[in-house]
Design an enzyme around this catalytic site. Structure first.
Site, PDB file in Angstrom:
ATOM      1  N   GLU A 293      50.555  42.196  46.710  1.00  0.00           N
ATOM      2  CA  GLU A 293      51.406  41.600  47.182  1.00  0.00           C
ATOM      3  C   GLU A 293      52.411  42.112  45.618  1.00  0.00           C
ATOM      4  OE1 GLU A 293      50.051  38.073  49.353  1.00  0.00           O
ATOM      5  OE2 GLU A 293      51.239  37.903  47.275  1.00  0.00           O
TER       6      GLU A 293
ATOM      7  N   CYS B  10      56.332  40.340  39.489  1.00  0.00           N
ATOM      8  CA  CYS B  10      54.915  39.844  39.251  1.00  0.00           C
ATOM      9  C   CYS B  10      54.000  40.591  40.082  1.00  0.00           C
ATOM     10  CB  CYS B  10      54.849  38.033  39.808  1.00  0.00           C
ATOM     11  SG  CYS B  10      53.755  37.662  40.676  1.00  0.00           S
TER      12      CYS B  10
ATOM     13  N   CYS C  28      41.092  39.210  45.666  1.00  0.00           N
ATOM     14  CA  CYS C  28      39.832  38.597  43.732  1.00  0.00           C
ATOM     15  C   CYS C  28      38.017  38.034  44.052  1.00  0.00           C
ATOM     16  CB  CYS C  28      41.042  37.335  43.403  1.00  0.00           C
ATOM     17  SG  CYS C  28      40.411  37.063  41.015  1.00  0.00           S
TER      18      CYS C  28
ATOM     19  N   CYS D 276      39.594  30.410  43.171  1.00  0.00           N
ATOM     20  CA  CYS D 276      39.698  29.660  42.810  1.00  0.00           C
ATOM     21  C   CYS D 276      40.372  28.807  43.867  1.00  0.00           C
ATOM     22  CB  CYS D 276      40.743  29.516  41.952  1.00  0.00           C
ATOM     23  SG  CYS D 276      40.693  30.330  40.191  1.00  0.00           S
TER      24      CYS D 276
ATOM     25  N   CYS E 230      43.764  28.704  45.272  1.00  0.00           N
ATOM     26  CA  CYS E 230      44.384  29.954  46.080  1.00  0.00           C
ATOM     27  C   CYS E 230      44.211  30.951  46.854  1.00  0.00           C
ATOM     28  CB  CYS E 230      44.214  30.546  44.583  1.00  0.00           C
ATOM     29  SG  CYS E 230      44.564  32.270  44.223  1.00  0.00           S
TER      30      CYS E 230
ATOM     31  N   CYS F 267      50.460  33.634  44.611  1.00  0.00           N
ATOM     32  CA  CYS F 267      49.082  34.682  44.134  1.00  0.00           C
ATOM     33  C   CYS F 267      49.031  34.924  46.193  1.00  0.00           C
ATOM     34  CB  CYS F 267      49.002  33.943  44.057  1.00  0.00           C
ATOM     35  SG  CYS F 267      47.405  34.910  42.975  1.00  0.00           S
TER      36      CYS F 267
HETATM   37  N1  SAH Z   1      43.567  35.504  38.433  1.00  0.00           N
HETATM   38  C1  SAH Z   1      44.130  35.696  36.901  1.00  0.00           C
HETATM   39  C2  SAH Z   1      45.926  35.922  37.145  1.00  0.00           C
HETATM   40  C3  SAH Z   1      46.713  36.068  38.967  1.00  0.00           C
HETATM   41  S1  SAH Z   1      46.066  33.835  39.457  1.00  0.00           S
HETATM   42  C4  SAH Z   1      44.493  33.835  37.111  1.00  0.00           C
HETATM   43  O1  SAH Z   1      44.357  33.267  38.001  1.00  0.00           O
HETATM   44  O2  SAH Z   1      45.458  34.086  35.896  1.00  0.00           O
HETATM   45  C5  SAH Z   1      48.445  34.060  38.342  1.00  0.00           C
HETATM   46  C6  SAH Z   1      48.802  32.261  38.743  1.00  0.00           C
HETATM   47  O3  SAH Z   1      48.538  31.801  39.377  1.00  0.00           O
HETATM   48  C7  SAH Z   1      47.424  31.690  37.814  1.00  0.00           C
HETATM   49  O4  SAH Z   1      47.970  30.595  36.505  1.00  0.00           O
HETATM   50  C8  SAH Z   1      47.193  31.161  38.899  1.00  0.00           C
HETATM   51  O5  SAH Z   1      46.416  29.608  38.624  1.00  0.00           O
HETATM   52  C9  SAH Z   1      48.448  30.490  40.330  1.00  0.00           C
HETATM   53  N2  SAH Z   1      48.064  30.471  41.570  1.00  0.00           N
HETATM   54  C10 SAH Z   1      47.447  30.724  42.272  1.00  0.00           C
HETATM   55  N3  SAH Z   1      46.920  29.791  43.798  1.00  0.00           N
HETATM   56  C11 SAH Z   1      48.255  29.165  43.515  1.00  0.00           C
HETATM   57  C12 SAH Z   1      49.335  28.198  43.974  1.00  0.00           C
HETATM   58  N4  SAH Z   1      49.130  28.167  45.457  1.00  0.00           N
HETATM   59  N5  SAH Z   1      50.709  27.035  43.815  1.00  0.00           N
HETATM   60  C13 SAH Z   1      50.844  27.483  42.375  1.00  0.00           C
HETATM   61  N6  SAH Z   1      49.830  28.423  41.347  1.00  0.00           N
HETATM   62  C14 SAH Z   1      48.895  28.961  41.996  1.00  0.00           C
HETATM   63 FE1  SF4 Z   2      41.581  34.821  41.345  1.00  0.00          FE
HETATM   64 FE2  SF4 Z   2      43.769  33.488  42.483  1.00  0.00          FE
HETATM   65 FE3  SF4 Z   2      41.837  32.211  40.779  1.00  0.00          FE
HETATM   66 FE4  SF4 Z   2      43.607  34.222  39.584  1.00  0.00          FE
HETATM   67  S1  SF4 Z   2      43.888  32.201  40.976  1.00  0.00           S
HETATM   68  S2  SF4 Z   2      41.770  34.500  39.193  1.00  0.00           S
HETATM   69  S3  SF4 Z   2      44.163  35.707  41.675  1.00  0.00           S
HETATM   70  S4  SF4 Z   2      41.664  33.472  42.620  1.00  0.00           S
END
Ligand code: SAH
Ligand code: SF4
Length: 393
Positions: A99, A118, A125, A129, A132, A348
């Protein structure tokens, strides 16, 4: 599912100028052809080399046989925020989907309009997390350089006359520092005045804390703004929120980011996804302030977007404001970010996650229970005994 009939021609966007000059040279063609093609790739409306009136037919056909003009298809486009946010789901040649999200910020009295895109660096990934949607999908594969860049070209084609992408952030799907070679090639192309021509200050790469990658970036010197997804300053909680913390603990991540800021003179952004009752307490704010006090740092607080498989919600705004106040009181600049595209799931990986289908209810229930136990343990200061996620070394 891998598609065995996938188009294996390399994407033209990922071919650099010298390689393209060599390709034309091998066919007895002058070097200026390479520039002609690059300009058409980044600014024209052509959909294949055959559309270029400047190239002789046979040469255009040979170029189309050797390379793909674009490596991403725009499968779905969804708009929200009165058209100011547009999310694209791109299908790649092997069927993987990623995306990108385009956010328009109208001009204000003191500032020109911005168009921030973005983009994704991986399909899925491995970091996992739990707040996410991409983390829930798991890892599929690294994107090729052209697949990263073609998200930017796709957005450029969808913009109105006179508009252009002014900022690119690697905050879509994937962990950019686990696909660093391709990300660096893509950044070089975005910088190149003959392609997008974006200055380093207009590109941000976000990482969940891959310490060797941060150290490598420091050696290379400033190429873009570095953002660290910190989310929690205490190891016990960060082990749960960012499982990579079990490999590179938060103090090591911040030490690497601090060295980066000192060496490059560039402020590092720290992102905190604000999760109600999980990482938004006074103790969390104070731990973060203690960790970053005196650093060349900026903290961004972002309310969590809802995700189907977690028991968590965004922190209430007054809680976020109090958290911000404590960070600010420590002399650290802090911004509360508005959540763009909540109703289209513009966090994300959410659109791709919807396509993958909802996980089965018992699996969601089990996961929620595990997270509740893990975050409660973390709040008591107990560190996780779960293993480091596979595939992140
Ligand atoms: N993997 C990298 C970059 C992609 S994620 C990273 O984690 O930094 C980009 C951002 O989106 C990160 O700061 C992540 O914590 C945030 N993100 C992911 N899921 C989210 C959610 N449900 N609500 C708000 N921010 C989110
Ligand atoms: Fe991966 Fe999502 Fe964690 Fe970023 S926030 S490192 S995309 S699992």
């Amino acid at each position: 599912m891998a598609d065995t009939t996938a188009d294996l021609r390399p994407g033209l966007s990922g071919v650099d100028h010298a390689e393209l000059v060599a390709w034309f040279g091998a066919r007895g063609e002058p070097a200026y052809r390479a520039r002609q093609v690059m300009t058409a790739l980044w600014s024209g409306s052509a959909e294949r080399a055959g559309d270029l009136s400047t190239l002789p037919r046979a040469l255009a056909d040979a170029l189309d046989d050797a390379f793909r003009w674009s490596t991403v298809d725009d499968e779905t486009l969804v708009r929200s925020d009165a058209g100011q946010t547009e999310k694209a789901l791109h299908r790649l040649a092997d069927g993987a989907t990623v995306e990108s999200v385009l956010m328009h910020y109208p001009a204000t009295a003191g500032r020109r309009a911005r168009h921030t895109l973005c983009i994704s660096s991986q399909a899925g990934c491995a970091v996992g997390c739990p707040f996410c949607a991409t983390g829930e999908l798991g890892f599929t594969r690294d994107l090729a350089t052209a697949e990263i860049l073609d998200q930017v070209r796709s957005a450029g084609r969808r913009m109105q006359a006179g508009e252009r992408v002014t900022n690119v952030v690697f905050m879509g799907m994937g962990e950019p520092l686990l696909n660093l070679d391709r990300v660096l090639e893509a950044v070089a192309a975005l910088n190149d005045p003959a392609r997008l021509g974006l200055g380093a200050r207009h590109i941000t790469v976000s990482t969940s804390g891959v310490v060797p990658g941060i150290r490598r970036l420091t050696e290379l010197g400033p190429q873009f703004t570095l953002a660290i997804s910190i989310h929690a300053a205490r190891d016990a909680l960060r082990d749960v929120l960012v499982p990579l913390n079990r490999r590179w603990p938060v103090a090591e991540v911040v030490a690497a980011a601090r060295d980066h800021a000192r060496a490059t003179g560039r402020r590092v952004s720290y992102e905190v996804t604000m999760i109600g009752g999980v990482n938004d307490t006074h103790a969390d704010a104070d731990a973060l302030a203690d960790l970053l006090r005196g650093d060349l740092a900026h903290v961004n607080l972002i309310p969590m977007n809802p995700v189907a498989h977690t028991p968590w919600q965004a922190s209430p705004m007054p809680v976020i404001e109090r958290f911000a106040g404590r960070i600010r009181a420590a002399g650290i600049p802090v911004t509360i970010r508005r959540n763009r595209g909540v109703e289209i799931g513009a966090a994300c990986g959410q659109l791709a996650a919807e396509r993958a289908g909802q996980p089965a209810a018992p699996a969601v229930a089990r996961r929620r229970e595990r997270l509740e136990v893990a975050s409660a343990r973390a709040l008591r200061g107990q560190r996780s005994d779960e293993p480091i996620p596979a595939g992140v070394e």
